[in-house]
Motif scaffolding. Sequence first.
Motif, short mmCIF file in Angstrom:
data_model
loop_
_atom_site.label_atom_id
_atom_site.label_comp_id
_atom_site.label_asym_id
_atom_site.label_seq_id
_atom_site.Cartn_x
_atom_site.Cartn_y
_atom_site.Cartn_z
N THR A 61 0.69 -1.08 0.02
CA THR A 61 0.13 -0.27 -0.45
C THR A 61 0.73 1.28 -0.25
O THR A 61 0.72 2.19 -1.04
N PRO A 62 2.05 1.49 0.70
CA PRO A 62 2.44 2.74 0.90
C PRO A 62 3.48 2.95 -0.77
O PRO A 62 3.31 3.77 -0.95
N ALA A 63 3.55 2.65 -0.90
CA ALA A 63 4.65 1.81 -2.75
C ALA A 63 3.40 2.11 -3.37
O ALA A 63 3.68 2.77 -4.66
N ALA A 64 2.00 1.97 -3.38
CA ALA A 64 0.88 1.98 -5.03
C ALA A 64 0.56 3.18 -4.69
O ALA A 64 0.24 3.46 -6.19
N LYS A 65 0.84 4.37 -3.53
CA LYS A 65 0.38 5.68 -3.89
C LYS A 65 2.26 6.91 -5.04
O LYS A 65 1.29 6.83 -5.60
N ASN A 66 2.82 5.38 -5.32
CA ASN A 66 3.90 6.41 -6.26
C ASN A 66 3.14 5.43 -7.37
O ASN A 66 3.27 6.25 -8.02
N GLU A 67 3.59 4.33 -7.24
CA GLU A 67 2.55 3.53 -8.38
C GLU A 67 1.28 3.97 -9.31
O GLU A 67 1.96 5.06 -10.55
N TYR A 68 0.42 5.02 -8.30
CA TYR A 68 -1.02 5.03 -9.38
C TYR A 68 -0.63 6.25 -9.22
O TYR A 68 -1.83 7.29 -10.16
N LYS A 69 0.29 6.82 -8.64
CA LYS A 69 0.71 8.22 -9.23
C LYS A 69 1.25 8.53 -10.31
O LYS A 69 0.63 9.70 -11.05
N ARG A 70 2.27 7.09 -10.79
CA ARG A 70 2.75 7.57 -11.77
C ARG A 70 1.69 6.69 -12.87
O ARG A 70 1.83 7.37 -14.21
N PRO B 76 -1.97 7.23 -13.09
CA PRO B 76 -3.54 7.11 -12.74
C PRO B 76 -4.06 6.44 -13.03
O PRO B 76 -5.57 7.04 -13.78
N ILE B 77 -4.43 4.61 -12.78
CA ILE B 77 -5.62 4.06 -13.55
C ILE B 77 -6.34 2.99 -12.42
O ILE B 77 -7.05 2.72 -13.62
N LEU B 78 -6.00 3.90 -11.18
CA LEU B 78 -7.15 3.22 -10.55
C LEU B 78 -9.05 2.85 -10.89
O LEU B 78 -9.58 2.04 -10.35
N ASN B 79 -8.79 4.37 -11.63
CA ASN B 79 -10.43 4.41 -11.33
C ASN B 79 -11.14 4.15 -12.83
O ASN B 79 -11.92 4.76 -13.22
N GLU B 80 -9.69 4.08 -13.52
CA GLU B 80 -10.56 3.56 -15.35
C GLU B 80 -10.97 2.32 -15.42
O GLU B 80 -10.38 0.94 -14.84
N LYS B 81 -11.95 2.40 -16.28
CA LYS B 81 -11.99 0.97 -16.50
C LYS B 81 -12.54 1.02 -18.51
O LYS B 81 -13.56 1.80 -18.74
N PHE B 82 -11.90 -0.24 -18.33
CA PHE B 82 -12.38 -0.21 -20.19
C PHE B 82 -11.22 -1.91 -21.00
O PHE B 82 -11.16 -2.38 -20.05
N TRP B 83 -11.38 -1.31 -21.90
CA TRP B 83 -11.49 -3.06 -22.40
C TRP B 83 -10.49 -4.10 -21.81
O TRP B 83 -10.43 -5.12 -21.48
N VAL B 84 -9.12 -3.14 -21.55
CA VAL B 84 -7.99 -4.15 -20.44
C VAL B 84 -8.55 -3.63 -18.61
O VAL B 84 -7.57 -4.83 -18.39
N PHE B 85 -9.27 -2.95 -18.31
CA PHE B 85 -9.61 -3.03 -16.55
C PHE B 85 -10.90 -3.22 -16.75
O PHE B 85 -11.97 -2.95 -17.10
N ALA B 86 -10.87 -4.00 -15.90
CA ALA B 86 -12.04 -5.04 -15.44
C ALA B 86 -12.59 -4.43 -14.42
O ALA B 86 -14.10 -4.72 -14.19
N GLU B 87 -11.82 -3.43 -13.72
CA GLU B 87 -12.86 -3.16 -12.78
C GLU B 87 -12.01 -1.82 -11.93
O GLU B 87 -11.20 -1.11 -12.72
N SER B 88 -12.53 -0.80 -11.07
CA SER B 88 -12.52 0.07 -11.35
C SER B 88 -12.47 0.18 -10.00
O SER B 88 -12.68 0.56 -9.24
#
Length: 433
Positions: A373-382, A384-396
């Motif tokens: 979780t601490p490193a995920a803040k860096n990951e999803y800052k770089r 920013p797809i957490l809330n995206e949902k389209f053909w390659v991402f099944a969840e938001s």
Amino acid sequence: MKRSHKIFLGGCSLLAVTLLTACLWNFNSPSSSDEDDAFVYLPLDDSEYPYANLQRLVIQTENAADVRNRETKVPAKLQIYGKDSPESFILDLEIRGRGNSSWQLSKYGYRLEFEHKVSLFGMPADKSWNLLSNQRDKSLVRNYITNQLAENLGDEYVPRSVFVEVFLNKNYRGIFQLIESVKVSPDRVDIPESNQSFLLEKSSEDDQDKKHAEFYTEAGNRFFIKSPKKPSLGDIDNVKNHLDDFEKFILSDAAKNPDSLSKWIDFESLVRYYLIQEFTKNIDGNFHKSIYLSWVKNSPIHLGPVWDFDLAYGLSLGEKLSAEDYYAGNAGWFAALFNSEENFSHVRQFWKDHHREFEAVADSARETIRRLTPAAKNEYKRWPILNEKFWVFAESFKRYEDTADSLTDWIQKRIAWLDAELLSPISESASYR
């Protein structure tokens, strides 16, 4: 934390900042007898993406060249960083892209080939390693927890791995899973290196692999030959003919008997491998691709190691799969081999005997996500797809932590469904058959 270079840069001027990258190629890693101030390190600026409880891999390519494709090997140097300072000497390697469908993503994986065998994070020394991006899996942990499961179930070899954060040419690239590549080696797939021993990967039509020889069985299954590295036409014919004969055998009545089947394929590895694929509902696991197996002449075929589970546990391309129904058991060798109650009874027994190991996967997922979780803040800052949902991402998701609830909920539902199928009276189960 901006790092400047210490002395011993092989004659490079500290003032020539613009020449820093080129100068890095002129020094040799110091020996243990060198003085402390002779230690040098690669540049790292982590002011925007600070240390977050994961060790970092800092990679610098020659002349800051881009890693553009999966074929071109780019000379590079790598160093492991801890919280405040380097924790390794600088290592020479070549880097290139890796993956097939995952190569289409913005955060793609890498293949590392070191000049000499290196032991990374306590794993056995070798030249070949992979960095998995896991971007299609927003929890980042599906590959990792599946490998843990396979190890707990007694797989002879499971690729070892650790999570790291990667900086490439001073650019933050995110959280990666540093993992052993699948190859023949005493510390990996431990079979003889000869033209009588084969490591194979069942693949699909869309996989591109210009490095390895391949063949198609008469049933239409495509295999890459991972070992031997340069098989002769005779070697290819030998393994192809053996798999052709096996695929004919599994359609016969004799294949419905475990004793007869065990002469062709290691039955324990078959049951274990199948149940891992079925439990995870891995979309590649229905005998599609990333299916590894080995065969030594005059010995049974052995399935494994497990590989490629970022689209599993309900994930597919653009949609969420139900935790119900059979999946792997509907296709390929699995459909043929378990189309008899005598064979399938061993699947039931294995599930019953190892239920605790399957149950533990949910806790493993939650704990690993908590750790990241601490490193995920860096990951999803770089990225920013957490809330995206389209053909390659099944969840938001709103928060990275929410991926744990989604994943563990699916696992618990999958266990409940498999319990109803595999632990219930025979007449009420095995619906795919």
